[in-house]
Design an enzyme around this catalytic site. Sequence first.
Site, PDB file in Angstrom:
ATOM      1  CG  HIS A  18      -1.999  -0.999   1.244  1.00  0.00           C
ATOM      2  ND1 HIS A  18      -2.232  -1.810   2.322  1.00  0.00           N
ATOM      3  CD2 HIS A  18      -2.924  -1.335   0.311  1.00  0.00           C
ATOM      4  CE1 HIS A  18      -3.267  -2.609   2.060  1.00  0.00           C
ATOM      5  NE2 HIS A  18      -3.700  -2.344   0.841  1.00  0.00           N
ATOM      6  CE  LYS A  42     -15.410  -6.775   4.611  1.00  0.00           C
ATOM      7  NZ  LYS A  42     -14.333  -6.330   3.701  1.00  0.00           N
ATOM      8  NE  ARG A  91      -2.514  -7.766  -4.323  1.00  0.00           N
ATOM      9  CZ  ARG A  91      -3.265  -8.200  -3.339  1.00  0.00           C
ATOM     10  NH1 ARG A  91      -2.719  -8.474  -2.195  1.00  0.00           N
ATOM     11  NH2 ARG A  91      -4.551  -8.375  -3.489  1.00  0.00           N
ATOM     12  CB  SER A 129      -4.832  -6.333   4.328  1.00  0.00           C
ATOM     13  OG  SER A 129      -4.433  -5.074   3.884  1.00  0.00           O
TER      14      SER A 129
END
Length: 163
Positions: A18, A42, A91, A129
């Site tokens: 990041h 969440k 990615r 993450s």
Amino acid sequence: MRRLAVYPGSFDPPTLGHLDVIERASKLFDGIVVAIGVNSAKKPLLSAEDRLQALRDSTAHLPNVEVDSFEGLLINYVQSKHALSIVRGLRATADFEYEFQMAMVNRRLASEIDTVFLMTKWEHSYLSSSIVREVATLGGDYTGLVPAPVAEVIHRALGKLRG
Ligand code: PNS
């Protein structure tokens, strides 16, 4: 006109990947708003406040970067900031389907805002993450995967989890 971009994400936790995207984006735009999407449904590892502070500390060397959080639709937030672009990191090919869908939905909601994809450094291309969360919660060494201020807040959050 000041060319502003929003770099949104959950950043739970922010990784070196990041930070690499933030540094790249900060050279391409006049200003970057790193925007933490807060989803109350969440249960994150790091609180929104911890993510905000750790991202602020990690980007203190970048004068044209600010860190904020938002709830609700990303595109509403981007418009409220008068930003022109959304930045996302890409990615391997596995990211593409999800990113493509998000970019298309956001374009449908606001056709004037473009999503710009930036590739992370090769050495961060495996980082996510969720991998950092897994390594950290299972007791592995995550310190080389995240910026130092993030490692500190993860350490504190794990301490609270373990009581
Ligand atoms: O880092 P992430 O988890 O891939 O980030 C996802 C995020 C926060 C950018 C995305 O979930 C989001 O934009 N949430 C806000 C809700 C929204 O606007 N949804 C419609 C866009 S598809």
